[in-house]
Design a protein around this motif. Structure first.
Motif, mmCIF file in Angstrom:
data_model
loop_
_atom_site.group_PDB
_atom_site.id
_atom_site.type_symbol
_atom_site.label_atom_id
_atom_site.label_comp_id
_atom_site.label_asym_id
_atom_site.label_seq_id
_atom_site.Cartn_x
_atom_site.Cartn_y
_atom_site.Cartn_z
ATOM 1 N N MET A 1 0.853 -1.160 0.000
ATOM 2 C CA MET A 1 0.000 0.000 0.000
ATOM 3 C C MET A 1 0.905 1.231 0.000
ATOM 4 O O MET A 1 1.844 1.305 0.764
ATOM 5 N N GLN A 7 -3.910 9.655 -0.657
ATOM 6 C CA GLN A 7 -4.782 8.475 -0.694
ATOM 7 C C GLN A 7 -3.947 7.208 -0.636
ATOM 8 O O GLN A 7 -2.863 7.146 -1.215
ATOM 9 N N LYS A 8 -4.477 6.197 0.022
ATOM 10 C CA LYS A 8 -3.823 4.885 0.032
ATOM 11 C C LYS A 8 -4.166 4.197 -1.275
ATOM 12 O O LYS A 8 -5.346 4.067 -1.622
ATOM 13 N N VAL A 9 -3.142 3.773 -1.996
ATOM 14 C CA VAL A 9 -3.354 3.175 -3.310
ATOM 15 C C VAL A 9 -2.452 1.967 -3.517
ATOM 16 O O VAL A 9 -1.480 1.770 -2.796
ATOM 17 N N LEU A 10 -2.807 1.178 -4.514
ATOM 18 C CA LEU A 10 -1.950 0.123 -5.036
ATOM 19 C C LEU A 10 -1.731 0.417 -6.510
ATOM 20 O O LEU A 10 -2.638 0.896 -7.200
ATOM 21 N N ASP A 14 1.242 -4.090 -9.224
ATOM 22 C CA ASP A 14 1.029 -4.902 -8.023
ATOM 23 C C ASP A 14 -0.328 -5.606 -8.064
ATOM 24 O O ASP A 14 -0.449 -6.770 -7.693
ATOM 25 N N THR A 91 -7.428 3.265 -5.862
ATOM 26 C CA THR A 91 -7.895 3.395 -4.487
ATOM 27 C C THR A 91 -8.663 2.127 -4.114
ATOM 28 O O THR A 91 -8.852 1.233 -4.951
ATOM 29 N N GLU A 92 -9.151 2.078 -2.892
ATOM 30 C CA GLU A 92 -9.902 0.916 -2.425
ATOM 31 C C GLU A 92 -11.098 0.617 -3.332
ATOM 32 O O GLU A 92 -11.345 -0.538 -3.698
#
Length: 183
Positions: A1, A7-10, A14, A91-92
């Protein structure tokens, strides 16, 4: 992450690995379904963000990982392979949407679990609302002698916030200047 633009992202590479597809396949599926990925679901990194991300990963990586990351840079020679476009960050909500546009067994399983989770969450919320309604009916039915009991039950049903919980003392307490220690 990763934390990008607050913002928390991938990253797409990945997620491609997690879903068992190539990055190119994942990005093609996204491009075919762009209307499902608004800006709060997915965005493309700019050059500055990408370079900063590579620098931070190279500093902590071993030499094999470092060479893999360098081969993925946008500026790498096309004959050597690697990325030719800037990566996408999800994002999520974007990650959940990906599971609905990819066709791998893993993506399908993830999508099914997401749907089941939403159903369980809705059932829990409905159950809580139903309990509150029944409690209100009981309060109306019984007199003031049970008022304290109903208030206690309502207090138990109210979610506790971390700020509301007093901090417990930690460590050892010793007697100073002949005063007894606190327990």
């Amino acid at each position: 992450m990763l934390l990008v633009r607050g913002q928390k992202v991938l990253l797409d590479s990945d997620l491609a690995e997690l879903y068992g597809v190539g990055t190119k396949v994942l990005n093609q599926a996204v491009q075919r379904n762009l209307d499902r990925f608004p800006d709060d679901f997915m965005f493309q990194l700019n050059t500055k963000e990408h370079e900063a991300l590579l620098r931070s990963q190279v500093v902590t990586s071993n030499s094999e990982e470092e060479s893999r990351l360098k081969s993925q840079t946008v500026t790498s020679n096309a004959r050597r392979g690697g990325r030719r476009t800037l990566p996408y960050a999800f994002t999520e909500q974007g990650i959940a949407m990906l599971s609905s546009v990819l066709r791998t067994p893993r993506a399908i399983a993830v999508n099914i679990e997401i749907m089941r989770t939403f159903v369980r969450l809705r059932q829990m919320i409905a159950s809580h609302a139903d309990l509150a309604r029944k409690l209100s009916q009981l309060e109306k039915k019984y007199d003031a002698q049970f008022k304290a009991i109903f208030e206690a039950i309502r207090e138990l049903m109210t979610p506790v916030e971390e700020d509301d919980v007093p901090a417990k003392e930690m460590g050892f307490h010793t007697a100073l200047n002949g005063k007894p220690s606190k327990k």
